[in-house]
Design an enzyme around this catalytic site. Structure first.
Site, short mmCIF file in Angstrom:
data_model
loop_
_atom_site.label_atom_id
_atom_site.label_comp_id
_atom_site.label_asym_id
_atom_site.label_seq_id
_atom_site.Cartn_x
_atom_site.Cartn_y
_atom_site.Cartn_z
CG ASN A 91 -9.13 0.49 11.70
OD1 ASN A 91 -8.25 -0.31 11.38
ND2 ASN A 91 -9.43 1.54 10.96
CG HIS A 128 -6.14 -0.97 8.80
ND1 HIS A 128 -6.03 0.37 9.12
CD2 HIS A 128 -4.87 -1.44 8.93
CE1 HIS A 128 -4.78 0.66 9.40
NE2 HIS A 128 -4.06 -0.42 9.29
CG ASP A 182 -0.25 -0.27 2.53
OD1 ASP A 182 0.98 -0.09 2.62
OD2 ASP A 182 -0.92 -0.68 3.50
CD GLU A 221 -8.58 2.44 7.12
OE1 GLU A 221 -8.71 1.62 8.05
OE2 GLU A 221 -7.77 3.38 7.17
#
Length: 244
Positions: free
Chosen positions: A138, A140, A69, A145
């Site tokens: 979270n 991810h 990424d 996401e």
């Protein structure tokens, strides 16, 4: 399906175990397509791989590296970018040639076209042989996401505020982070092997949730329960939230 769970005494042992998986793959298949993350968690794995490379215990010369990424607006040469970190911590110490590296250009004028470019390259190689992932607070995976559909290949991601906040640790000055460009959940599911590495007590409950039900797009890491060949490689602290 329950991913394999391997827990090691400390960060160094965990890192060596992750490196050993990469070495075993390249020994079996020297022209493998591998996708490894940037960040702090993989640093020990990178050090172990560089040491093995220097000793002649692993050969990276025939493999292809796919970048996981990148932050939108950043690219090679920008301090704190994913490419900058990977160059420093892994690609240059190993001695990768530029034609072995496929990396998202976060500065691309047409980010959607950049996604298409990387998708076509990965497809041309028949998919990923190995993807190694960290996990966000979270849930991810890469910059997929919460809410990312399972059938997504490379795509533009609107960053969760928590991701943008945590991402500041890679920069020496406040840096606006609003978007990312990332391999997709479908790339992860189609990889021959998917490994999640985790270290430290701060990740214990996040990892426990990734292995709990339900499997949901609201917590992307749960998708690894749907992978045919997934492994969680953890140190004791990161695995402390799991029932054993």
């Amino acid at each position: 399906m329950v991913p394999k769970i391997s827990i090691y005494p400390d960060y160094n042992a965990m890192s060596q175990a992750a490196a050993d998986r990469v070495i075993a793959l390249l020994t079996r298949k020297p022209d493998s397509v591998i996708c490894l993350p940037s960040g702090s968690t993989p640093l020990g794995m990178f050090r172990a791989l560089a040491a093995a490379n220097q000793k002649g215990e692993v050969d990276f010369s025939k493999c292809i590296y796919i970048g996981l990424d990148e932050w939108i607006g950043l690219g090679a040469g920008d301090e704190g970018s994913c490419r900058d970190l990977l160059d420093r911590d892994f690609l240059k110490p190993i001695g990768f040639r530029e034609n072995q590296v496929v990396f998202f250009n976060g500065k691309a004028m047409d980010p959607e076209a950049e996604c298409t470019r990387v998708n076509k390259i990965v497809e041309s190689f028949g998919g990923l042989d190995l993807i190694v992932l960290g996990i966000g607070m979270n849930g991810h995976l890469a910059l997929n996401e919460p809410g990312t559909p399972w059938d997504t290949y490379a795509h533009i991601s609107e960053l969760d505020p928590l991701t943008a906040e945590v991402g500041q640790k890679y920069f020496n000055k406040p840096t606006p982070l609003t978007g990312g460009i990332t391999v997709g959940i479908r790339h992860i599911l189609e990889a021959e092997t998917a490994i999640l590495i985790g270290s430290g007590g701060a990740k214990a409950q996040v990892i426990a949730r990734a292995l709990a039900f339900p499997v949901t797009a609201d917590f992307p890491a749960t998708v690894l329960q749907n992978h045919m060949n997934a492994e969680f490689i953890l140190d004791e602290e990161a695995g402390s939230g799991l029932k054993r």
